[in-house]
Write an enzyme that holds these catalytic residues in place. Structure first.
Site, short mmCIF file in Angstrom:
data_model
loop_
_atom_site.label_atom_id
_atom_site.label_comp_id
_atom_site.label_asym_id
_atom_site.label_seq_id
_atom_site.Cartn_x
_atom_site.Cartn_y
_atom_site.Cartn_z
N GLU A 142 0.84 -1.19 0.00
CA GLU A 142 0.00 0.00 0.00
C GLU A 142 0.88 1.26 0.00
OE1 GLU A 142 -2.74 1.11 3.59
OE2 GLU A 142 -0.85 2.20 3.55
N ASP A 145 -5.49 -3.76 -2.06
CA ASP A 145 -5.46 -2.31 -2.27
C ASP A 145 -4.07 -1.87 -2.68
OD1 ASP A 145 -4.36 -2.74 0.28
OD2 ASP A 145 -5.04 -0.80 1.03
#
Lengths: 365, 709
Positions: free
Chosen positions: A74, A131
């Site tokens: 991330e 993500d």
């Protein structure tokens, strides 16, 4: 390589058409679609330098200063996106080098999510975080076209295909984004599948759909919006960070996680705004809740409505300001206009918000 | 170009992904193939000789660009190589083109392994000058380093397909200067079930790479990943001459050791004399227990237990631990030193499950010896609790036969029963149970066994039908000096199994078994706790029974009997006698008699039996028990006339069992009444239980000088 990449200009109308939907919610009917951002040039060199000098090492590693100085996919994704926003090819290349050699080593082509300088091997958890994968792929895709760098586009495409192949999953009639390849599916835990709505980086979906059109990006995007509407329809009107979809229609807070609207979920409005999905009715409710007269930005128990922790850092405070600007045209208060970097995560949110304001709402700043 | 060229060839050949290989083939052609590096295989062995001539030439020309390109190329090939320090002295030719300071800086960063910064600086320069291109050599060098990092990281996290993919895309990595990469690729093949390709990588390495340490390490890795035949085939690449010859003898030794190890566990496999000699040498040259154990087992399984015993002893001395102990115990047993084996195995039994198993096996063997040995009480005392705790049916059965063959028929019956509860389909134990119940005139018990087993066991059916004599059991002539139960060590602390009141049968089932086991103090202590938990009450605490009601006192009395504290039980029964109902009094008097009998206080038992009226059955039972005790006590004291009187009196109440008949026979014999003795022994023999009787007949023959057997 470049000739294999679909021209974004040619595809744009199709993408906009595919990534829009009519949402029936309460009495009003809303139309949602993704409006692409340019990204490049939306963060000032000074702000970026303040961030880069604190959180990016010479090796290209983005350091999570509140988490034992580990790195994760991330953070690398945010680092790439912000470097692109600052039009800093130099840092982008640096961060990419680290991401590519240290994290993009999984057999399935996704990034290992956790890297610890004290670990041996330093990838201490080889699972992915979807993500992180989306952010990296999105930043690469945007950089590839902005800077005409086929290496980035190729890498973005590989990663997009891997995301579509390994993290899209059926759940009842929905197509969802699993937070990780391991540990969240219906076969992996009793209350599975479990999702995290803040893993839907909405703005990335049309861009990656153009690179890996064989996967159903628009469906995952749409079903994410649906889940968000379900998750915000309760009394408290806040989704839990981790949601079990085991019961089909009614999402529940997942077992083993606090039933909280927490650090994860407070990114959701930011992602919605960045994707231009401002018509979602929930954003107005959230703006209300987050206003200075009310609760403000906080970690909230989604069952009781109780506030566990108020978040006052600049990086959190800018979120209601961005909402107020996007929905009502309210100018951002002066106190939030100067970047005062503290920890990695709120500093990242701050720059992402500021990048959005700089590009789409310059009148507010 | 030999190294790189062959690397590409081998990469294509061994990776075998046709499609990818085609792609990389063209990439490979882009490698800096124009300038050939040292064509000769490294001569000095340890470090490949780096050809610096081109480098020196460019330096002398002051051509920094080409110097840097050459440095990059050589570094990609030889990561451990450093550019010579005297290069700057060679440069400075004023006629050369002005060096690009950025490229100089890039190479310096590259040399310092700051790859991200090299990449960053290139990108930065391209931002300001989109036409600018970095030197191809530098890009190739960066890609090689990046590929090596990804490959290493992927290998460290077990991402084997990534390892192979990176190797395919970067064949320039697959050279002798990157032996570590070759090893990782080889392992990736093995982890993805392509061991033949693993072997190909090792073959390539042994054919092309010179460092003797790396060559040996390659074979060591092969030992962990390849089948032994393939490892053996790789030995052909050993270089016996040259400046740095190989020494693969440790690999050969390991293969020999493994062959002996395999044969050591299989008596049908023989190891060659050479292989055995290797293991002998390994034993001499190390203080490791491993090879000693292997040779120990080899001797054990190949008919040389004496040598095996020595070896296992050596292994024990070398901290060979449980494995050595296992071997030592098994070898003692193989040498028929079963007593020693039992004593040794006992000490190790708790160390590992295997050691416990051996102990139980050895104990079973000890008990099953023919003729039954005279066992020390402490030996039996330690066997019984282990067998009970482990619920090992074979040993329970052996304890049954041992008891049977030493004339402890009731004990034998209980052990057979126990064995059957642990292993319901154990026919020999069922047979033992049939024999013992028959001998004890336990019709109900006998009928129950027969009903359950006659369809499954011919010999049990025959027993029920009275056909033939029972098959010989692991039994033989008892030692003449100790021909009777009382003289058997097990019996010295074993209270006679007592008949029990009908009303207590349900709870007594388990307790009766327990009582049978009560051979030692240790056992009694264990039994106490079990009795307490089994009966859900506690009588182990010494307390005055006065004040207890009749029923409580009675309960306490039985409880004390069960934990083998008969004198305290007497007090409790007395309390019950003085306060209880007539039913309680009858029960208490019965209990009191049993308590005295347990202490061998037969007169007191007789008096107690008279304290309250008893049923006819119980009178007969108590009377018979009292008379049995009297007879045995008299026999033990050498009062043979009294023995015979007691036996005769008893025979009027209940039929005389064979074990008591034998005592009668021995008593006659001791009294010189050889004819009577002979009649008794022959009578016993005719019932089919001939071994003990035969001993008696032999004794008569010896005494009378006639060997009739």
């Amino acid at each position: 390589m470049r000739n294999r990449t679909p021209s974004p200009a040619r595809l744009l109308p199709w993408i906009v058409a595919a990534f829009s939907l009519l949402v029936a919610s309460m009495a009003s009917s809303q139309s949602l679609s993704v409006q692409p951002l340019n990204v490049v040039g939306s963060v000032s060199p000074a702000d970026w330098e303040a961030y880069r000098s604190r959180f990016v090492e010479d090796t290209g590693r983005v350091v999570d200063t509140a988490n034992g100085n580990i790195s994760h996919s991330e953070g690398q994704g945010y680092g790439l996106l912000l470097a692109l926003a600052a039009a800093d090819r130099r840092s982008f290349e640096q961060i990419w080098h680290f991401t590519f050699t240290e994290l993009l080593i999984r057999d399935d082509g996704l990034a290992a999510w956790k890297w610890d300088p004290a670990g041996k091997p330093r990838v201490t958890d080889r699972n992915n975080a979807s993500d992180g994968d989306l952010l990296i792929a999105y930043a690469l895709a945007k950089a590839g076209s902005a800077w005409h760098e086929p290496r980035y586009t190729t890498a973005a495409q590989k990663l997009a295909k891997a995301i579509g192949k390994s993290t899209f999953s059926r759940s009842g009639r929905s197509l969802i984004l699993l937070p990780g390849v391991l540990g969240f599916g219906s076969g992996d835990r009793p209350d599975g599948p479990v999702v995290n709505l803040s893993y839907w980086v909405f703005e990335a979906f049309p861009v990656l759909a153009a690179l890996a059109p064989e996967y159903e990006w628009s469906r995952v995007w749409r079903d994410g919006v649906m889940l968000l509407q379900q998750g915000t329809s309760g009394r408290i009107r806040l989704p839990a960070d981790w949601i079990s979809l085991q019961n089909g229609l009614q999402p529940q807070p997942a077992d083993g996680f606090p039933p909280e609207f927490g650090y994860n979920s407070l990114r959701i409005p930011l992602y919605l705004l960045r994707a231009g999905m401002t018509d979602l009715e929930w954003l107005r409710a959230l703006k209300q809740r987050w206003s200075a007269e009310n609760e403000g930005v906080a970690v909230v128990n989604v069952v009781t409505g109780q506030v566990r922790e108020r978040l006052t850092d600049q990086g959190y405070a800018i979120l209601p300001a961005a909402l107020a600007c996007a929905l009502d045209g309210t100018p951002v208060p002066d106190s939030l206009k100067t970047f005062e970097p503290s920890l990695y995560y709120p500093s990242t949110l701050y720059l992402l918000a500021k990048s959005l304001l700089g590009e789409k709402y310059p009148q507010c700043v | 170009m030999r190294l790189v060229g062959s690397a590409i060839t081998i990469a294509v050949a061994i990776l075998g992904f046709a499609a990818i290989a085609q792609q990389t083939g063209s990439d490979g052609n882009q490698l800096p193939a124009a300038t050939p590096p040292s064509p000769a295989p490294p001569a000095n062995g340890s470090q490949p000789q780096v050809d610096e001539s081109a480098l020196r030439y460019f330096a002398s020309q002051g051509d920094t660009r080409r110097v840097n390109a050459e440095i990059a190329r050589l570094r990609a090939l030889y990561p451990n190589w450093s550019p010579p320090s005297d290069l700057s002295q060679l440069s400075g030719n004023p006629g050369a083109a002005a060096p690009d300071p950025l490229i100089e800086r890039l190479w310096n960063l590259y040399r310092e392994d700051r790859i991200a910064e090299v990449r960053a600086a290139i990108a930065e320069r391209q931002t300001s000058d989109s036409n600018w291109k970095p030197p191809e050599e530098l890009i190739a060098a960066l890609e090689t380093v990046e590929a090596r990092r990804r490959l290493t990281n992927a290998s460290d996290t077990g991402q084997w397909r990534t390892v192979l993919q990176v190797a395919t895309e970067a064949p320039s990595l697959l050279t002798c200067v990157n032996v570590d990469v070759l090893w990782r690729v080889a392992e990736a093949f093995a982890r993805t079930d392509q061991v033949n390709r693993t072997r190909d990588v090792y073959t390539y390495l042994l054919q092309n790479c010179a460092n003797p340490g790396e060559r040996l390490a390659t074979l060591q890795k092969a030992l962990t990943l390849l089948p032994e035949t393939q490892v053996a085939a790789l030995l052909q690449f050993e270089r016996k001459t040259g400046e740095a010859p190989d020494d693969f003898s440790s690999i050969r030794d390991e293969l020999a050791r493994r062959r002996v190890e395999r044969a050591s566990l299989d008596s049908k496999m023989t190891a060659s004399a050479e292989d055995l000699a290797v293991v002998e040498r390994l034993i001499q040259n190390s203080s490791d227990a491993g090879p000693v154990l292997i040779l120990g087992w080899y001797n054990y399984h190949h008919g040389n237990p004496a040598r095996a015993l020595e070896l296992f002893k050596t292994a024990l001395g070398r901290n060979g631990g449980t494995k050595a102990a296992e071997g030592y115990a098994m070898t003692l047993r193989a040498l028929e030193r079963i007593s020693d084996a039992e004593a040794f195995a006992y000490e190790w039994r708790e160390r590992a499950p295997e050691n416990m198993k051996i102990y139980l096996d050895v104990a079973t063997a000890l008990l099953s010896q023919d003729p039954p040995p005279r066992l020390e009480p402490q030996v039996l005392a330690r066997i019984v609790p282990v067998v009970t705790a482990q619920r090992f049916p074979d040993a329970a059965q052996s304890l049954g036969w041992y008891s049977y063959n030493t004339q402890q028929i009731r004990t034998a019956r209980d052990w057979f029963r126990t064995a059957l509860t642990w292993k319901a389909d154990d026919e020999p134990s069922a047979y033992g149970l049939a024999l013992t119940t028959q001998r004890l005139n336990d019709r109900a018990g006998f009928n129950a066994v027969v009903a359950q087993w006659r369809s499954r066991s011919q010999r049990i059916a025959d027993l029920a039908d009275g056909i033939g004599t029972p098959g010989r059991q692991p039994a033989a002539t008892p030692v003449v000096a100790a021909p009777i139960p009382m003289a058997q060590p097990g019996e010295t602390t074993l209270p006679p199994v007592q008949p029990r009141p009908e009303s207590r049968q349900v709870t007594a089932e388990q307790v009766e078994t327990e009582q049978t086991f009560a051979r030692t103090e240790v056992n009694v202590r264990r039994r106490q706790t079990q009795a307490r938990s089994a009966l859900g009450r506690n009588c182990a605490m010494t307390r005055n029974p006065a004040g207890l009601t009749g029923d409580s006192a009675l309960t306490r009395g039985w409880c004390l009997m069960e934990i083998n504290r008969p004198m305290e039980a007497v007090a409790a029964f007395d309390q019950a006698l003085s306060t209880g109902s007539s039913r309680t009094r009858e029960e208490a008097a019965y209990g009191k008699s049993l308590a005295y009998l347990r202490k061998n206080l037969t007169s007191e038992a007789a008096i107690a039996a008279a304290e309250a009226p008893q049923t006819r059955e119980r009178r007969a039972e108590l009377g018979a028990s009292i008379l049995t005790q009297r007879a045995l006590a008299a026999y033990r004291d050498g009062r043979y006339v009294e023995t015979l009187l007691a036996l005769s009196e008893r025979a009027r109440i209940v039929p005389e069992q064979n074990d008591l008949l034998l005592i009668r026979g021995w008593s006659y014999l001791k009294l010189g009444r050889y004819d009577d003795a002979e009649k008794v022994f022959r009578a016993v023999q005719q019932t089919g239980y001939s071994e003990e009787a035969a001993a008696g007949l032999n004794a008569i023959a010896e005494v009378t000088g006639q060997m009739r057997y």
